[in-house]
Scaffold this motif. Structure first.
Motif, PDB file in Angstrom:
ATOM      1  N   ASN A  96      12.359  11.091  -1.325  1.00 32.43           N
ATOM      2  CA  ASN A  96      12.453  10.606   0.059  1.00 32.43           C
ATOM      3  C   ASN A  96      12.049   9.134   0.148  1.00 32.43           C
ATOM      4  O   ASN A  96      12.691   8.333   0.825  1.00 32.43           O
ATOM      5  CB  ASN A  96      11.528  11.401   0.990  1.00 32.43           C
ATOM      6  N   HIS A  97      10.958   8.791  -0.551  1.00 30.45           N
ATOM      7  CA  HIS A  97      10.500   7.395  -0.509  1.00 30.45           C
ATOM      8  C   HIS A  97      11.497   6.458  -1.183  1.00 30.45           C
ATOM      9  O   HIS A  97      11.624   5.304  -0.779  1.00 30.45           O
ATOM     10  CB  HIS A  97       9.106   7.255  -1.140  1.00 30.45           C
ATOM     11  N   GLU A  98      12.195   6.940  -2.183  1.00 35.04           N
ATOM     12  CA  GLU A  98      13.206   6.080  -2.838  1.00 35.04           C
ATOM     13  C   GLU A  98      14.329   5.740  -1.852  1.00 35.04           C
ATOM     14  O   GLU A  98      14.790   4.594  -1.794  1.00 35.04           O
ATOM     15  CB  GLU A  98      13.746   6.759  -4.103  1.00 35.04           C
TER      16      GLU A  98
ATOM     17  N   GLU B  76       0.837  -1.210   0.000  1.00 28.00           N
ATOM     18  CA  GLU B  76       0.000   0.000   0.000  1.00 28.00           C
ATOM     19  C   GLU B  76       0.869   1.257   0.000  1.00 28.00           C
ATOM     20  O   GLU B  76       0.575   2.240  -0.671  1.00 28.00           O
ATOM     21  CB  GLU B  76      -0.925   0.008   1.235  1.00 28.00           C
ATOM     22  N   HIS B  77       1.939   1.214   0.775  1.00 27.34           N
ATOM     23  CA  HIS B  77       2.838   2.364   0.872  1.00 27.34           C
ATOM     24  C   HIS B  77       3.518   2.622  -0.483  1.00 27.34           C
ATOM     25  O   HIS B  77       3.687   3.772  -0.897  1.00 27.34           O
ATOM     26  CB  HIS B  77       3.879   2.081   1.963  1.00 27.34           C
ATOM     27  N   LEU B  78       3.866   1.545  -1.182  1.00 28.10           N
ATOM     28  CA  LEU B  78       4.486   1.698  -2.510  1.00 28.10           C
ATOM     29  C   LEU B  78       3.526   2.365  -3.505  1.00 28.10           C
ATOM     30  O   LEU B  78       3.953   3.048  -4.426  1.00 28.10           O
ATOM     31  CB  LEU B  78       4.959   0.344  -3.049  1.00 28.10           C
TER      32      LEU B  78
ATOM     33  N   GLU C 118       1.944   8.718   9.269  1.00 30.33           N
ATOM     34  CA  GLU C 118       1.237   7.571   9.871  1.00 30.33           C
ATOM     35  C   GLU C 118       0.949   6.450   8.871  1.00 30.33           C
ATOM     36  O   GLU C 118       0.882   5.285   9.239  1.00 30.33           O
ATOM     37  CB  GLU C 118      -0.033   8.043  10.573  1.00 30.33           C
ATOM     38  N   HIS C 119       0.827   6.800   7.589  1.00 35.65           N
ATOM     39  CA  HIS C 119       0.537   5.746   6.603  1.00 35.65           C
ATOM     40  C   HIS C 119       1.644   4.695   6.554  1.00 35.65           C
ATOM     41  O   HIS C 119       1.431   3.593   6.087  1.00 35.65           O
ATOM     42  CB  HIS C 119       0.315   6.342   5.204  1.00 35.65           C
ATOM     43  N   SER C 120       2.837   5.056   7.045  1.00 29.91           N
ATOM     44  CA  SER C 120       3.957   4.113   6.961  1.00 29.91           C
ATOM     45  C   SER C 120       3.892   3.028   8.040  1.00 29.91           C
ATOM     46  O   SER C 120       4.564   2.014   7.918  1.00 29.91           O
ATOM     47  CB  SER C 120       5.294   4.861   7.028  1.00 29.91           C
TER      48      SER C 120
ATOM     49  N   LEU D 154      13.752   8.251   7.439  1.00 31.52           N
ATOM     50  CA  LEU D 154      12.745   7.407   8.093  1.00 31.52           C
ATOM     51  C   LEU D 154      11.384   8.092   7.978  1.00 31.52           C
ATOM     52  O   LEU D 154      11.179   9.181   8.528  1.00 31.52           O
ATOM     53  CB  LEU D 154      13.149   7.165   9.561  1.00 31.52           C
ATOM     54  N   ASP D 155      10.495   7.446   7.262  1.00 33.32           N
ATOM     55  CA  ASP D 155       9.151   7.982   7.032  1.00 33.32           C
ATOM     56  C   ASP D 155       8.347   7.882   8.323  1.00 33.32           C
ATOM     57  O   ASP D 155       8.097   6.776   8.839  1.00 33.32           O
ATOM     58  CB  ASP D 155       8.489   7.139   5.915  1.00 33.32           C
ATOM     59  N   MET D 156       7.938   9.025   8.853  1.00 37.06           N
ATOM     60  CA  MET D 156       7.137   9.033  10.077  1.00 37.06           C
ATOM     61  C   MET D 156       5.721   9.553   9.823  1.00 37.06           C
ATOM     62  O   MET D 156       5.042   9.980  10.752  1.00 37.06           O
ATOM     63  CB  MET D 156       7.841   9.846  11.177  1.00 37.06           C
TER      64      MET D 156
END
Ligand SMILES: [Fe+2]
Length: 197
Positions: free
Chosen positions: A73-75, A24-26, A161-163, A157-159
């Motif tokens: 950032n996500h990469e 889902e995050h991807l 909430e979806h992560s 580090l993704d903070m």
């Protein structure tokens, strides 16, 4: 026009984070890539009558930093969870640099985790400041606000909430941070550091 390409990641068997949550995050990452491309396309269209479209152009331009930084950032985040967990050894250049700039690796780790626990959504970041050749920790709220200029992202580090809420619930934020470091493939951070010099 040149397009940003969606990267693929080899993420499996993480501690704490389910495959479903990563899947889902991807999809969110994919949205950032699509929208980064879409904004550049739309700008080209709107530019054809820039006077008439001045307001729309300004608004869409304002969104670009959000989409582009969200993509990059996500990469860094997903790449660091790819290929299986590895540790950083005391002889690795990044380990030595962390010790040099923060006093000790454990001291740095404790303060990074504490930054990650900041209330609200955002990113905990370790950057390399290319100008002064030093590492800097930072908290970034939404990604278009507060990223450090001309600094290379070493660890992100993704903070948002979806992560983590799918697997941890909002109250499990602390455990998500702990598990992130268990899952981390430090060789990716080592590469980021090498490429930043
Ligand atoms: Fe995210």
């Amino acid at each position: 026009m040149q397009k940003f390409e969606e990267k693929k990641f080899d993420i499996k068997n993480l501690v704490g984070l389910s495959d479903k949550s990563i899947e889902e995050h991807l999809k969110l990452y994919s949205g950032y890539v699509k929208h980064s491309n879409l904004i550049l396309e739309k700008i080209e269209e709107l530019k054809e009558d820039s006077e008439k479209n001045a307001y729309a152009l300004a608004e869409i331009m304002r969104r670009f930093g959000f989409e582009y930084n969200g993509m990059r950032n996500h990469e860094v985040y997903f790449d660091s969870l790819s290929g299986g967990s590895t540790t950083l050894t005391t002889s690795d250049p990044l380990y030595k640099k962390i010790e040099e700039d923060f006093g000790s690796f454990d001291g740095w780790l404790a303060s990074f985790k504490s930054i990650a626990g900041t209330r609200g959504i955002g990113w905990a970041m370790l950057y390399f400041d290319r100008k002064d050749k030093r590492l800097l920790n930072a908290w970034v709220d939404e990604q278009h606000m507060g990223q450090l200029q001309d600094c290379a992202l070493i660890l992100g580090l993704d903070m948002w909430e979806h992560s983590f809420v799918y697997d941890y619930q909002p109250s499990g934020k602390k455990q998500y941070i702990e598990d992130f470091f268990i899952n981390l493939n430090w060789s990716k951070e080592e590469d980021n550091f090498k490429n930043a010099q």
